[in-house]
Design an enzyme around this catalytic site. Structure first.
Site, short mmCIF file in Angstrom:
data_model
loop_
_atom_site.label_atom_id
_atom_site.label_comp_id
_atom_site.label_asym_id
_atom_site.label_seq_id
_atom_site.Cartn_x
_atom_site.Cartn_y
_atom_site.Cartn_z
N LYS A 79 10.91 60.19 55.55
CA LYS A 79 10.47 61.43 54.88
C LYS A 79 10.84 62.59 55.80
O LYS A 79 10.42 62.61 56.96
CB LYS A 79 8.96 61.40 54.67
CG LYS A 79 8.50 60.39 53.64
CD LYS A 79 7.02 60.09 53.74
CE LYS A 79 6.63 59.42 55.01
NZ LYS A 79 7.26 58.20 55.43
N ASP A 116 13.48 59.63 51.46
CA ASP A 116 12.50 59.79 50.37
C ASP A 116 12.55 61.23 49.86
O ASP A 116 12.89 62.15 50.60
CB ASP A 116 11.08 59.53 50.90
CG ASP A 116 10.83 58.05 51.19
OD1 ASP A 116 11.66 57.21 50.81
OD2 ASP A 116 9.79 57.75 51.80
N ARG A 169 18.19 56.53 44.76
CA ARG A 169 17.06 55.71 44.28
C ARG A 169 16.36 56.55 43.22
O ARG A 169 15.85 57.64 43.51
CB ARG A 169 16.10 55.43 45.43
CG ARG A 169 14.80 54.76 44.99
CD ARG A 169 13.65 55.03 45.96
NE ARG A 169 13.93 54.58 47.30
CZ ARG A 169 13.35 55.12 48.38
NH1 ARG A 169 12.48 56.12 48.28
NH2 ARG A 169 13.64 54.68 49.58
N GLY A 196 8.52 59.96 40.31
CA GLY A 196 7.98 61.13 41.04
C GLY A 196 6.49 60.96 41.23
O GLY A 196 5.76 60.74 40.26
N THR A 223 10.91 51.35 40.45
CA THR A 223 9.92 51.39 39.38
C THR A 223 9.26 50.03 39.22
O THR A 223 9.86 49.00 39.53
CB THR A 223 10.59 51.82 38.04
OG1 THR A 223 9.58 51.87 37.03
CG2 THR A 223 11.69 50.86 37.60
N HIS A 224 8.01 50.06 38.70
CA HIS A 224 7.31 48.81 38.36
C HIS A 224 7.10 48.74 36.85
O HIS A 224 6.38 47.89 36.36
CB HIS A 224 5.94 48.75 39.04
CG HIS A 224 5.96 49.22 40.45
ND1 HIS A 224 5.73 50.53 40.80
CD2 HIS A 224 6.23 48.56 41.58
CE1 HIS A 224 5.85 50.66 42.11
NE2 HIS A 224 6.16 49.49 42.61
C1 LIG Z 1 10.65 51.72 46.17
C2 LIG Z 1 10.00 52.99 45.71
C3 LIG Z 1 10.23 54.15 46.41
C4 LIG Z 1 9.63 55.34 45.97
N1 LIG Z 1 9.98 56.51 46.58
C5 LIG Z 1 9.51 57.66 46.09
C6 LIG Z 1 9.96 58.90 46.60
O1 LIG Z 1 10.79 58.98 47.50
N2 LIG Z 1 9.44 60.04 46.06
C7 LIG Z 1 8.54 60.01 45.03
O2 LIG Z 1 8.12 61.06 44.56
N3 LIG Z 1 8.09 58.83 44.55
C8 LIG Z 1 8.54 57.68 45.04
N4 LIG Z 1 8.10 56.50 44.51
C9 LIG Z 1 6.94 56.47 43.59
C10 LIG Z 1 7.35 56.73 42.15
O3 LIG Z 1 7.75 58.06 42.00
C11 LIG Z 1 6.19 56.45 41.19
O4 LIG Z 1 5.11 57.28 41.49
C12 LIG Z 1 5.69 55.01 41.21
O5 LIG Z 1 6.74 54.11 41.37
C13 LIG Z 1 4.96 54.68 39.89
O6 LIG Z 1 5.86 54.80 38.82
P1 LIG Z 1 6.45 53.53 38.01
O7 LIG Z 1 7.88 53.81 37.74
O8 LIG Z 1 6.17 52.29 38.76
O9 LIG Z 1 5.77 53.58 36.60
P2 LIG Z 1 4.26 53.71 36.10
O10 LIG Z 1 4.37 54.00 34.66
O11 LIG Z 1 3.50 54.64 36.97
O12 LIG Z 1 3.69 52.25 36.33
C14 LIG Z 1 4.12 51.15 35.55
C15 LIG Z 1 3.23 49.97 35.86
O13 LIG Z 1 3.45 49.58 37.21
C16 LIG Z 1 2.23 49.23 37.83
N5 LIG Z 1 1.97 50.18 38.94
C17 LIG Z 1 2.59 51.34 39.17
N6 LIG Z 1 2.10 51.94 40.29
C18 LIG Z 1 1.15 51.11 40.75
C19 LIG Z 1 0.28 51.14 41.87
N7 LIG Z 1 0.29 52.14 42.74
N8 LIG Z 1 -0.58 50.12 42.05
C20 LIG Z 1 -0.61 49.08 41.19
N9 LIG Z 1 0.20 49.00 40.10
C21 LIG Z 1 1.05 49.98 39.88
C22 LIG Z 1 1.17 49.29 36.77
O14 LIG Z 1 1.10 48.01 36.17
C23 LIG Z 1 1.74 50.28 35.79
O15 LIG Z 1 1.25 50.12 34.49
C24 LIG Z 1 8.72 55.31 44.88
C25 LIG Z 1 8.49 54.13 44.20
C26 LIG Z 1 9.13 52.98 44.58
C27 LIG Z 1 8.89 51.75 43.79
#
Ligand SMILES: Cc1cc2nc3c(=O)[nH]c(=O)nc-3n(C[C@H](O)[C@H](O)[C@H](O)COP(=O)(O)OP(=O)(O)OC[C@H]3O[C@@H](n4cnc5c(N)ncnc54)[C@H](O)[C@@H]3O)c2cc1C
Length: 303
Positions: free
Chosen positions: A96, A130, A180, A184, A222-223
């Protein structure tokens, strides 16, 4: 509403002091953070590697208040890339720029980033940058753009929620960096960022196609099942082999799915945070999923 509150709390220094020293938070912290030391993070990396999962190490800590701390963080990152090269080649580090001082002095930050990139390049380790809050987002992107000249394999995170992201991506059509794509994680105004979750997801899907079409080796952080299925389907449609992109997920989040993707032959990399400054990171993880907050509150009550 709850999400906003948690994101506001992520910047609250008083709460950070109170929770940071509360032994009852340990259980929740250990779910999302690999340990306090580099050695613990390296061990977690080896365990994940043994299961076919790659890693990006993140030294916790952000927004330093004085430049001395940014030098300490840079030295710690250099130590991490050297340990990776020795013990778990293939891992990357995620940095970061607020931790390297971009909010205080962009020139000093650029020098730190250059030191880190050179040290990483010397031992064959790649660096990911990041993307943080928009207050440092523009400067982060410019520092990344400058770093690409000597280190073109450096990767940067791009946030689908930010309204400026499509233009930022277009500005890279010639240089074609590795990115990546994430949704957000920060609290942003409606002027700067899409606010509705569905809108952010739709933008994520649109930018997925764009990244697969225009950029080499994109990573999808993403998850979200909808986003993951879309990446797989779009890659097939666009003729992009699964060896030419990767999924990325956070340590401790959807562990079954992480393993499933690895077992299915997809490339997957886990973002593994370590260190003592876990508070803002953890608050963002709670804002993403209120169920984490309930788990957290329970651990505070029961110890
Ligand atoms: C490898 C990686 C690097 C990242 N780097 C950055 C970055 O540099 N800058 C930035 O702004 N953001 C970063 N993020 C965070 C990202 O922006 C999201 O806030 C985060 O990934 C949640 O979004 P989602 O796409 O998983 O979808 P969502 O719609 O938020 O989640 C989808 C599903 O995933 C699961 N899930 C998601 N988050 C969680 C959690 N915290 N705990 C448990 N279950 C969860 C839940 O089942 C949820 O229903 C990063 C994420 C990842 C995976």
């Amino acid at each position: 509403m709850l999400k906003r509150l948690l994101l506001v709390a992520a910047n609250n220094k008083r709460l950070e002091r109170q929770l940071g020293t509360n032994p009852r938070t340990r259980k929740l912290v250990s779910r999302f953070v690999a340990g306090t030391t580099l050695e613990e993070a390296i061990q977690v990396t080896k365990d994940l590697n043994n299961r076919g999962i790659a890693v990006s190490l993140d030294l916790l800590g952000e927004t330093v208040e004085d430049l001395r701390k940014s030098a300490v963080a840079t030295a710690a990152y250099i130590e991490a890339v050297q340990a990776i090269a020795r013990e778990c080649p293939g891992a990357t580090v995620s940095v970061k720029l607020s931790q390297l001082g971009i909010g205080l002095d962009p020139a000093v930050c650029a020098a730190h980033l250059d030191d880190l990139l050179r040290a990483a390049d010397d031992v064959g380790v790649l660096v990911e940058v990041d993307m943080e809050h928009s207050s440092v987002g523009g400067a982060t992107l410019e520092a990344f753009r400058a770093a690409l000249e000597n280190y073109p394999d450096t990767r940067v995170a791009m946030q689908a929620a930010m309204r400026r992201t499509p233009n930022d991506l277009e500005s890279f059509t010639k240089t074609k960096p590795r990115i990546r794509l994430v949704k957000g994680a920060f609290l942003e105004t409606a002027e700067r960022a899409l606010q509705a979750h569905d809108e952010v997801t739709s933008q994520y899907l649109y930018l997925t196609d764009w990244a697969l079409e225009h950029l080499p080796d994109p990573a999808f952080g993403t998850h979200d099942d909808r986003c993951i299925d879309h990446v797989k389907e779009a890659a097939v449609r666009l003729g992009v082999d699964r060896s030419s992109y990767e999924f990325q997920m956070l340590y401790g989040v959807r562990r079954d799915l992480q393993q499933k993707l690895a077992d299915e032959g997809y490339r997957i990399r886990i973002y593994v945070p370590y260190g003592t400054e876990w508070y803002p990171y953890l608050m963002r993880r709670m804002a993403e999923r209120p169920a984490n907050l309930i788990f957290f509150l329970r651990s505070l009550v029961s110890g």
